[in-house]
Design a protein around this motif. Structure first.
Motif, PDB file in Angstrom:
ATOM      1  N   ASN A   1      -0.194  13.779   4.634  1.00 49.45           N
ATOM      2  CA  ASN A   1       0.700  13.908   3.473  1.00 49.45           C
ATOM      3  C   ASN A   1       1.322  12.582   3.051  1.00 49.45           C
ATOM      4  O   ASN A   1       2.392  12.563   2.448  1.00 49.45           O
ATOM      5  CB  ASN A   1       1.802  14.943   3.734  1.00 49.45           C
ATOM      6  CG  ASN A   1       1.253  16.361   3.823  1.00 49.45           C
ATOM      7  OD1 ASN A   1       0.298  16.700   3.138  1.00 49.45           O
ATOM      8  ND2 ASN A   1       1.849  17.168   4.682  1.00 49.45           N
ATOM      9  N   THR A   2       0.631  11.490   3.353  1.00 49.22           N
ATOM     10  CA  THR A   2       1.063  10.185   2.846  1.00 49.22           C
ATOM     11  C   THR A   2       0.417   9.947   1.486  1.00 49.22           C
ATOM     12  O   THR A   2      -0.798  10.038   1.336  1.00 49.22           O
ATOM     13  CB  THR A   2       0.627   9.059   3.804  1.00 49.22           C
ATOM     14  OG1 THR A   2       1.270   9.242   5.074  1.00 49.22           O
ATOM     15  CG2 THR A   2       1.022   7.693   3.237  1.00 49.22           C
ATOM     16  N   PHE A   3       1.248   9.661   0.486  1.00 44.22           N
ATOM     17  CA  PHE A   3       0.702   9.338  -0.826  1.00 44.22           C
ATOM     18  C   PHE A   3       0.205   7.895  -0.797  1.00 44.22           C
ATOM     19  O   PHE A   3       0.905   6.987  -0.347  1.00 44.22           O
ATOM     20  CB  PHE A   3       1.750   9.544  -1.913  1.00 44.22           C
ATOM     21  CG  PHE A   3       1.966  10.992  -2.238  1.00 44.22           C
ATOM     22  CD1 PHE A   3       1.190  11.612  -3.202  1.00 44.22           C
ATOM     23  CD2 PHE A   3       2.915  11.736  -1.559  1.00 44.22           C
ATOM     24  CE1 PHE A   3       1.362  12.957  -3.496  1.00 44.22           C
ATOM     25  CE2 PHE A   3       3.102  13.084  -1.848  1.00 44.22           C
ATOM     26  CZ  PHE A   3       2.327  13.698  -2.816  1.00 44.22           C
ATOM     27  N   ILE A   4      -1.014   7.700  -1.271  1.00 50.41           N
ATOM     28  CA  ILE A   4      -1.702   6.418  -1.114  1.00 50.41           C
ATOM     29  C   ILE A   4      -1.388   5.499  -2.283  1.00 50.41           C
ATOM     30  O   ILE A   4      -1.590   5.862  -3.450  1.00 50.41           O
ATOM     31  CB  ILE A   4      -3.221   6.638  -0.988  1.00 50.41           C
ATOM     32  CG1 ILE A   4      -3.511   7.574   0.196  1.00 50.41           C
ATOM     33  CG2 ILE A   4      -3.939   5.309  -0.799  1.00 50.41           C
ATOM     34  CD1 ILE A   4      -4.960   8.001   0.290  1.00 50.41           C
ATOM     35  N   THR A   5      -0.915   4.302  -1.978  1.00 47.68           N
ATOM     36  CA  THR A   5      -0.640   3.284  -2.983  1.00 47.68           C
ATOM     37  C   THR A   5      -1.479   2.049  -2.683  1.00 47.68           C
ATOM     38  O   THR A   5      -2.095   1.937  -1.620  1.00 47.68           O
ATOM     39  CB  THR A   5       0.852   2.900  -2.994  1.00 47.68           C
ATOM     40  OG1 THR A   5       1.175   2.246  -1.747  1.00 47.68           O
ATOM     41  CG2 THR A   5       1.736   4.128  -3.170  1.00 47.68           C
ATOM     42  N   ASP A   6      -1.456   1.106  -3.625  1.00 50.80           N
ATOM     43  CA  ASP A   6      -2.248  -0.118  -3.408  1.00 50.80           C
ATOM     44  C   ASP A   6      -1.718  -0.940  -2.249  1.00 50.80           C
ATOM     45  O   ASP A   6      -2.446  -1.783  -1.705  1.00 50.80           O
ATOM     46  CB  ASP A   6      -2.298  -0.960  -4.691  1.00 50.80           C
ATOM     47  CG  ASP A   6      -0.919  -1.312  -5.224  1.00 50.80           C
ATOM     48  OD1 ASP A   6       0.091  -0.841  -4.659  1.00 50.80           O
ATOM     49  OD2 ASP A   6      -0.844  -2.053  -6.215  1.00 50.80           O
ATOM     50  N   ASP A   7      -0.462  -0.711  -1.841  1.00 51.51           N
ATOM     51  CA  ASP A   7       0.080  -1.408  -0.675  1.00 51.51           C
ATOM     52  C   ASP A   7      -0.553  -0.927   0.629  1.00 51.51           C
ATOM     53  O   ASP A   7      -0.441  -1.594   1.657  1.00 51.51           O
ATOM     54  CB  ASP A   7       1.598  -1.210  -0.585  1.00 51.51           C
ATOM     55  CG  ASP A   7       2.346  -1.950  -1.671  1.00 51.51           C
ATOM     56  OD1 ASP A   7       1.746  -2.849  -2.299  1.00 51.51           O
ATOM     57  OD2 ASP A   7       3.533  -1.643  -1.903  1.00 51.51           O
ATOM     58  N   LEU A   8      -1.192   0.248   0.580  1.00 49.75           N
ATOM     59  CA  LEU A   8      -1.747   0.853   1.794  1.00 49.75           C
ATOM     60  C   LEU A   8      -3.263   0.727   1.870  1.00 49.75           C
ATOM     61  O   LEU A   8      -3.890   1.318   2.761  1.00 49.75           O
ATOM     62  CB  LEU A   8      -1.361   2.341   1.854  1.00 49.75           C
ATOM     63  CG  LEU A   8       0.138   2.654   1.829  1.00 49.75           C
ATOM     64  CD1 LEU A   8       0.364   4.161   1.823  1.00 49.75           C
ATOM     65  CD2 LEU A   8       0.854   2.019   3.005  1.00 49.75           C
ATOM     66  N   THR A   9      -3.855  -0.028   0.955  1.00 53.48           N
ATOM     67  CA  THR A   9      -5.321  -0.111   0.901  1.00 53.48           C
ATOM     68  C   THR A   9      -5.814  -1.554   0.861  1.00 53.48           C
ATOM     69  O   THR A   9      -5.106  -2.452   0.412  1.00 53.48           O
ATOM     70  CB  THR A   9      -5.863   0.629  -0.327  1.00 53.48           C
ATOM     71  OG1 THR A   9      -5.342   0.021  -1.524  1.00 53.48           O
ATOM     72  CG2 THR A   9      -5.480   2.089  -0.308  1.00 53.48           C
ATOM     73  N   ASN A  10      -7.020  -1.735   1.318  1.00 55.11           N
ATOM     74  CA  ASN A  10      -7.741  -3.009   1.197  1.00 55.11           C
ATOM     75  C   ASN A  10      -9.118  -2.737   0.613  1.00 55.11           C
ATOM     76  O   ASN A  10      -9.645  -1.625   0.726  1.00 55.11           O
ATOM     77  CB  ASN A  10      -7.905  -3.688   2.565  1.00 55.11           C
ATOM     78  CG  ASN A  10      -6.596  -4.245   3.101  1.00 55.11           C
ATOM     79  OD1 ASN A  10      -5.756  -4.706   2.346  1.00 55.11           O
ATOM     80  ND2 ASN A  10      -6.430  -4.185   4.415  1.00 55.11           N
ATOM     81  N   GLN A  11      -9.686  -3.765   0.007  1.00 56.52           N
ATOM     82  CA  GLN A  11     -11.066  -3.651  -0.441  1.00 56.52           C
ATOM     83  C   GLN A  11     -11.993  -3.636   0.771  1.00 56.52           C
ATOM     84  O   GLN A  11     -11.745  -4.305   1.770  1.00 56.52           O
ATOM     85  CB  GLN A  11     -11.419  -4.850  -1.335  1.00 56.52           C
ATOM     86  CG  GLN A  11     -10.731  -4.846  -2.685  1.00 56.52           C
ATOM     87  CD  GLN A  11     -11.299  -3.800  -3.623  1.00 56.52           C
ATOM     88  OE1 GLN A  11     -12.442  -3.371  -3.473  1.00 56.52           O
ATOM     89  NE2 GLN A  11     -10.503  -3.380  -4.585  1.00 56.52           N
TER      90      GLN A  11
END
Length: 230
Positions: A158-168
Motif C-alpha cells: 500500500n505504498t503509493f509509488i512516486t519518482d522518488d521511489l524509482t530508478n531507471q
C-alpha cells in the motif's frame, strides 16, 4: 506549473443572492463556483473537497452592505491548507478564514512488498486513491505508470509509488554486445561494439568498437544499441 495569485471579486448581484445571505454561504458559493473548478482543471481526475475552519469567527463579522465581497485565496498553489482573505468595503472590514483542502487522486500503489532493485509491474501494483498532500515527489498514475522501473528502496504494501521511489532499469550491462550507431547529418554508420560499463536509457557510457578497438562514449538507446553523434 506556476500558479498566478488568485483574487476574485464575488459579485452578489450576478449570482442572484441578496444582501441577507451570510458570509459563510457566500464563501461556500465561492468555493463551489471558483475554487473547486479551478483545482479540477489542475487535477482533472481528482475528488476535491474544501472545508472552512474556525466558522465561529464568521459570526462576529458585520454584514457587508456594499455590492460585493472580495475573496482572495492567499495560497492558490496549496494542496492542503490555505487562507481566504475576505473583505468588505462598506462597512470596511477584513478577515482571514483558514481552509483545509482534500485533493484525492487515483494513483499506482503496491499490493505486495517490493524489494529494492525489483522491477515494478502490473502484477505487484494496483490503483488506489491518495491525498496528494501526503506525497513526496510526482506520483505515477494509469496514464503514466511506473511499469518497468526499478524500486530504489524496499517498498511496503500500500505504498503509493512516486519518482522518488524509482530508478531507471539498467538496459546495457558491462560486457554486452551492442550496435554502435554513428550519425552526422544524413550519414549513418553502424558497427559492432562491446559495453565497458552498465548504462540506463539516455546515459553516456564507454563502448569499445570491436573492429578498430577504439573506445568511445555513446548514449544508451535500447538494450542493444548505443548512439554517437558527430
Amino acid at each position: 506549473m506556476r500558479i498566478i495569485r488568485l483574487s476574485i471579486a464575488f459579485i452578489c448581484f450576478q449570482t442572484g443572492f441578496t444582501f441577507a445571505i451570510t458570509t459563510e454561504e457566500q464563501i461556500n458559493h465561492y468555493i463551489n463556483q471558483v475554487e473547486i473548478p479551478r483545482l479540477s482543471e489542475i487535477y482533472p481526475d481528482a475528488a476535491i473537497s474544501i472545508t472552512l475552519n474556525n466558522l465561529a469567527a464568521l459570526n462576529y463579522l458585520p454584514d457587508c452592505e456594499s455590492e460585493s465581497i472580495q475573496i482572495n485565496n492567499q495560497r492558490p498553489d496549496a494542496t492542503k491548507r490555505t487562507n481566504y482573505e475576505v473583505s468588505c468595503s462598506s462597512p470596511t472590514w477584513k478577515s482571514y478564514v483558514p481552509v483545509t483542502q482534500s485533493i484525492m487522486i487515483p494513483a499506482i500503489k503496491t499490493i505486495t512488498p517490493i524489494n529494492r532493485g525489483q522491477v515494478i509491474s502490473k502484477s505487484n501494483t494496483d490503483v488506489g486513491e491518495v491525498d496528494i498532500s501526503s506525497l513526496r515527489g510526482h506520483v505515477y498514475t494509469k496514464k503514466n505508470p511506473p511499469y518497468g522501473l526499478i524500486a530504489s528502496r524496499n517498498l511496503r504494501i500500500n505504498t503509493f509509488i512516486t519518482d522518488d521511489l524509482t530508478n531507471q532499469p539498467t538496459l546495457v550491462k558491462k560486457g554486452d554486445s551492442v550496435l554502435i550507431t554513428a550519425s552526422s547529418g544524413t550519414i549513418i554508420v553502424r558497427m559492432n561494439g562491446v559495453a565497458l560499463e552498465n548504462g540506463i536509457k539516455g546515459q553516456q557510457i564507454r563502448v569499445k568498437n570491436t573492429s578498430s578497438e577504439r573506445i568511445i562514449y555513446a548514449k544508451v538507446v535500447t538494450d542493444s544499441e548505443v548512439l554517437v553523434n558527430y
